[in-house]
Design a protein around this motif. Structure first.
Motif, PDB file in Angstrom:
ATOM      1  N   THR A  28       0.841  -1.194   0.000  1.00 10.86           N
ATOM      2  CA  THR A  28       0.000   0.000   0.000  1.00 10.86           C
ATOM      3  C   THR A  28       0.877   1.244   0.000  1.00 10.86           C
ATOM      4  O   THR A  28       1.826   1.340   0.778  1.00 10.86           O
ATOM      5  CB  THR A  28      -0.914   0.025   1.240  1.00 10.86           C
ATOM      6  OG1 THR A  28      -1.611  -1.224   1.327  1.00 10.86           O
ATOM      7  CG2 THR A  28      -1.921   1.166   1.172  1.00 10.86           C
ATOM      8  N   GLY A  30       0.704   5.799  -0.902  1.00  9.51           N
ATOM      9  CA  GLY A  30      -0.123   6.966  -1.174  1.00  9.51           C
ATOM     10  C   GLY A  30      -0.038   7.968  -0.047  1.00  9.51           C
ATOM     11  O   GLY A  30       0.946   8.011   0.698  1.00  9.51           O
ATOM     12  N   ASP A  31      -1.101   8.769   0.083  1.00  5.99           N
ATOM     13  CA  ASP A  31      -1.167   9.798   1.117  1.00  5.99           C
ATOM     14  C   ASP A  31      -2.597   9.876   1.631  1.00  5.99           C
ATOM     15  O   ASP A  31      -3.420   9.018   1.319  1.00  5.99           O
ATOM     16  CB  ASP A  31      -0.674  11.145   0.564  1.00  5.99           C
ATOM     17  CG  ASP A  31      -1.421  11.591  -0.682  1.00  5.99           C
ATOM     18  OD1 ASP A  31      -2.629  11.269  -0.829  1.00  5.99           O
ATOM     19  OD2 ASP A  31      -0.811  12.266  -1.525  1.00  5.99           O
ATOM     20  N   GLN A  35      -4.692   6.803  -2.180  1.00  8.00           N
ATOM     21  CA  GLN A  35      -3.809   5.673  -1.940  1.00  8.00           C
ATOM     22  C   GLN A  35      -4.319   4.478  -2.737  1.00  8.00           C
ATOM     23  O   GLN A  35      -5.460   4.469  -3.188  1.00  8.00           O
ATOM     24  CB  GLN A  35      -3.690   5.330  -0.456  1.00  8.00           C
ATOM     25  CG  GLN A  35      -4.941   4.964   0.271  1.00  8.00           C
ATOM     26  CD  GLN A  35      -5.850   6.123   0.620  1.00  8.00           C
ATOM     27  OE1 GLN A  35      -7.049   5.965   0.503  1.00  8.00           O
ATOM     28  NE2 GLN A  35      -5.358   7.275   1.038  1.00  8.00           N
ATOM     29  N   PHE A  67       1.964   5.015  -7.320  1.00  9.34           N
ATOM     30  CA  PHE A  67       2.027   5.489  -5.939  1.00  9.34           C
ATOM     31  C   PHE A  67       3.392   5.179  -5.322  1.00  9.34           C
ATOM     32  O   PHE A  67       3.973   6.003  -4.619  1.00  9.34           O
ATOM     33  CB  PHE A  67       0.911   4.847  -5.107  1.00  9.34           C
ATOM     34  CG  PHE A  67      -0.463   5.286  -5.511  1.00  9.34           C
ATOM     35  CD1 PHE A  67      -1.083   6.341  -4.869  1.00  9.34           C
ATOM     36  CD2 PHE A  67      -1.141   4.645  -6.540  1.00  9.34           C
ATOM     37  CE1 PHE A  67      -2.353   6.762  -5.240  1.00  9.34           C
ATOM     38  CE2 PHE A  67      -2.407   5.057  -6.926  1.00  9.34           C
ATOM     39  CZ  PHE A  67      -3.004   6.117  -6.272  1.00  9.34           C
ATOM     40  N   CYS A  71       6.088   8.024  -3.813  1.00  9.62           N
ATOM     41  CA  CYS A  71       6.164   8.068  -2.357  1.00  9.62           C
ATOM     42  C   CYS A  71       7.472   7.449  -1.874  1.00  9.62           C
ATOM     43  O   CYS A  71       7.940   6.458  -2.427  1.00  9.62           O
ATOM     44  CB  CYS A  71       4.995   7.292  -1.748  1.00  9.62           C
ATOM     45  SG  CYS A  71       3.376   7.977  -2.162  1.00  9.62           S
TER      46      CYS A  71
END
Length: 170
Positions: A28, A30-31, A35, A67, A71
């Protein structure tokens, strides 16, 4: 993370050959705004450069790849068997087309460092990227791997990740 306790990564007793290869994991990234997660059954956990590390591979056409590329941190989430259908769903549907996390019956939580993770996991590894490279056909010693796994020449990108935090469900 609510319902989780932080532990030293060296205290994890999982058999990662089984946890990744048979039980699967979710990657996983994202932010708080956006995400995505993907099911993975390839990777490893160990020590490199005196860091506890995880190694994951992601194909460039996967939505989670976008993503992961943007990230610096991501999480690896491991589950009890009751979540097998959810992991299967996340491995066969794209977050480009739907909110697959909620459709799989899962939800997002955030670590203290604001990295998204899956709230229903039994174990979460929060990781920071240390090294990446795309697999290259000329570096394969076992050439049959190319024919079997890469007929479209869509080679995985390898990520060596420092495990910065580990959390277990309380």
């Amino acid at each position: 993370m609510q319902d989780f306790k932080e532990i030293d990564p060296a205290q994890i007793s999982d058999n990662f050959i089984k946890a990744i290869g048979s039980d699967w994991m979710l990657i996983t990234a994202g932010d708080h705004v956006e995400q995505n997660t993907m099911t993975a059954s390839w990777g490893g956990v160990g020590v490199m450069w005196n860091y506890p590390v995880a190694i994951v591979v992601i194909r460039p056409q996967r939505y989670t790849f976008e993503f992961t590329e943007r990230c610096d941190k991501l999480t690896l989430s491991f589950f009890d068997e009751q979540y097998r259908k959810a992991l299967s769903y996340c491995g066969t549907h794209s977050g480009r087309d739907e909110d697959k996390i909620s459709k799989a019956g899962l939800s997002i939580t955030f670590t203290e460092e604001d990295t998204p993770a899956i709230a229903q996991a039994r174990l979460v590894l929060e990781c920071r990227k240390l090294y990446t490279d795309t697999m290259k056909p000329e570096n394969f010693i076992e050439k049959q791997i190319i024919d079997k796994w890469y007929p479209q020449a869509d080679y995985h990108k390898i990520y060596v990740l420092q495990i910065t935090n580990a959390y277990i469900k309380e």
